[in-house]
Design a protein around this motif. Sequence first.
Motif, PDB file in Angstrom:
ATOM      1  N   VAL A   1       6.494   3.924  -0.553  1.00 50.27           N
ATOM      2  CA  VAL A   1       6.324   2.800   0.377  1.00 50.27           C
ATOM      3  C   VAL A   1       6.692   1.492  -0.322  1.00 50.27           C
ATOM      4  O   VAL A   1       7.372   0.636   0.249  1.00 50.27           O
ATOM      5  N   GLY A   2       6.247   1.342  -1.580  1.00 46.73           N
ATOM      6  CA  GLY A   2       6.605   0.154  -2.346  1.00 46.73           C
ATOM      7  C   GLY A   2       8.105   0.044  -2.546  1.00 46.73           C
ATOM      8  O   GLY A   2       8.686  -1.040  -2.412  1.00 46.73           O
ATOM      9  N   ASP A   3       8.756   1.167  -2.870  1.00 48.30           N
ATOM     10  CA  ASP A   3      10.215   1.159  -3.033  1.00 48.30           C
ATOM     11  C   ASP A   3      10.913   0.835  -1.708  1.00 48.30           C
ATOM     12  O   ASP A   3      11.918   0.116  -1.690  1.00 48.30           O
ATOM     13  N   PHE A   4      10.388   1.354  -0.609  1.00 40.96           N
ATOM     14  CA  PHE A   4      10.967   1.071   0.701  1.00 40.96           C
ATOM     15  C   PHE A   4      10.902  -0.429   0.996  1.00 40.96           C
ATOM     16  O   PHE A   4      11.827  -1.003   1.577  1.00 40.96           O
ATOM     17  N   LEU A   5       9.840  -1.074   0.573  1.00 43.82           N
ATOM     18  CA  LEU A   5       9.694  -2.510   0.826  1.00 43.82           C
ATOM     19  C   LEU A   5      10.667  -3.343  -0.003  1.00 43.82           C
ATOM     20  O   LEU A   5      11.289  -4.273   0.520  1.00 43.82           O
ATOM     21  N   ASP A   6      10.794  -3.017  -1.310  1.00 40.79           N
ATOM     22  CA  ASP A   6      11.519  -3.957  -2.175  1.00 40.79           C
ATOM     23  C   ASP A   6      12.909  -3.529  -2.628  1.00 40.79           C
ATOM     24  O   ASP A   6      13.623  -4.322  -3.240  1.00 40.79           O
TER      25      ASP A   6
ATOM     26  N   GLY B   1      18.500   1.903   0.972  1.00 42.09           N
ATOM     27  CA  GLY B   1      17.529   2.415   1.935  1.00 42.09           C
ATOM     28  C   GLY B   1      16.243   1.633   2.021  1.00 42.09           C
ATOM     29  O   GLY B   1      15.297   2.052   2.697  1.00 42.09           O
ATOM     30  N   GLY B   2      16.175   0.466   1.348  1.00 43.62           N
ATOM     31  CA  GLY B   2      14.964  -0.346   1.386  1.00 43.62           C
ATOM     32  C   GLY B   2      15.082  -1.515   2.346  1.00 43.62           C
ATOM     33  O   GLY B   2      16.087  -1.668   3.049  1.00 43.62           O
ATOM     34  N   LEU B   3      14.061  -2.351   2.355  1.00 41.84           N
ATOM     35  CA  LEU B   3      14.036  -3.516   3.237  1.00 41.84           C
ATOM     36  C   LEU B   3      14.383  -4.806   2.497  1.00 41.84           C
ATOM     37  O   LEU B   3      14.471  -5.862   3.129  1.00 41.84           O
ATOM     38  N   ALA B   4      14.538  -4.739   1.178  1.00 40.22           N
ATOM     39  CA  ALA B   4      14.895  -5.899   0.357  1.00 40.22           C
ATOM     40  C   ALA B   4      13.876  -7.026   0.457  1.00 40.22           C
ATOM     41  O   ALA B   4      14.219  -8.203   0.362  1.00 40.22           O
ATOM     42  N   VAL B   5      12.611  -6.673   0.645  1.00 38.45           N
ATOM     43  CA  VAL B   5      11.547  -7.677   0.645  1.00 38.45           C
ATOM     44  C   VAL B   5      11.325  -8.164  -0.790  1.00 38.45           C
ATOM     45  O   VAL B   5      11.433  -7.391  -1.741  1.00 38.45           O
ATOM     46  N   SER B   6      11.034  -9.441  -0.947  1.00 43.12           N
ATOM     47  CA  SER B   6      10.782  -9.995  -2.277  1.00 43.12           C
ATOM     48  C   SER B   6       9.643  -9.246  -2.963  1.00 43.12           C
ATOM     49  O   SER B   6       8.575  -9.055  -2.379  1.00 43.12           O
ATOM     50  N   ARG B   7       9.866  -8.809  -4.194  1.00 44.99           N
ATOM     51  CA  ARG B   7       8.806  -8.128  -4.940  1.00 44.99           C
ATOM     52  C   ARG B   7       7.620  -9.061  -5.168  1.00 44.99           C
ATOM     53  O   ARG B   7       6.475  -8.639  -5.117  1.00 44.99           O
ATOM     54  N   TYR B   8       7.917 -10.311  -5.426  1.00 46.74           N
ATOM     55  CA  TYR B   8       6.838 -11.274  -5.631  1.00 46.74           C
ATOM     56  C   TYR B   8       5.995 -11.404  -4.363  1.00 46.74           C
ATOM     57  O   TYR B   8       4.758 -11.340  -4.406  1.00 46.74           O
ATOM     58  N   GLY B   9       6.677 -11.605  -3.235  1.00 52.54           N
ATOM     59  CA  GLY B   9       5.962 -11.770  -1.970  1.00 52.54           C
ATOM     60  C   GLY B   9       5.178 -10.534  -1.581  1.00 52.54           C
ATOM     61  O   GLY B   9       4.020 -10.629  -1.159  1.00 52.54           O
ATOM     62  N   ALA B  10       5.814  -9.364  -1.720  1.00 51.04           N
ATOM     63  CA  ALA B  10       5.139  -8.107  -1.365  1.00 51.04           C
ATOM     64  C   ALA B  10       3.905  -7.892  -2.230  1.00 51.04           C
ATOM     65  O   ALA B  10       2.847  -7.467  -1.733  1.00 51.04           O
TER      66      ALA B  10
END
Length: 252
Positions: free
Chosen positions: A208-213, A219-228
């Motif tokens: 799930v963490g990999d999917f977010l960042d 295949g991820g969402l490219a969400v900021s690791r800092y923000g997530a």
Amino acid sequence: MRDNTPRALAKVPALTFGFWVIKVLATTLGETGGDTVSMSLGLGYAVGTVIFMAVFLLAVAAQIRTSRFRPALYWLTVIASTTVGTTLADFADRSLGIGYTGGSTLLLGLLLATLFTWHRTLGSIDIGTVASPRAEGFYWLTIMCSQTLGTALGDWTADSAGMGYLGAAAVFGGVLLLVAAAWHWSPISRGTLFWTAFVLTRPLGAVVGDFLDKPLDHGGLAVSRYGASVVLLVAIGVCVAVFPQRAAARPH
């Protein structure tokens, strides 16, 4: 008469719905937090492991020294174990070239050896017995092994097995439902089922963490690791405050 004194309680939380919610959030934070330090900050897996291992060992020492279950300290120690598990598994799998399959196999062996030694030494791996320094030492060593194994297992399922992040999340979520069913309707020991579920929540959180960042083309969402990581940390804090936090009862 029911014994409600502190001596009748363990120094770890009871297994409630809230426990598992916070555990999954913590394992997801372990993935995004570990990747933030090792990748986004560019410190690498080895340096990230040293940093998080130091935090983990300090937290474990504080946990052992305290006389009772303290929710904030406990969950801080769990979070530290998930982050060091992330960087340690990535260091073994990628920097040392062991690979996901070899890393998962090696870590599974270490986890089983730890549980076997714990049981042979103290006679039980029941979390209700975690009230002495020796039991706590085995408990936190087992947790660190399980968190590291979970990271490698999540990477293997998502990448080597080709299931992707969402496919791997569905697999681990489904297996956890089977473990929950076995808890209620099977004769399998509670200790075995607990540690099985504890291990499986780690790869679930990892994918799930990999999917977010992870990047969109991976295949991820490219969400900021800092923000997530900040959002997950706040969510854990809210859950610790909202869900009842009580110590597990010691077996009589």
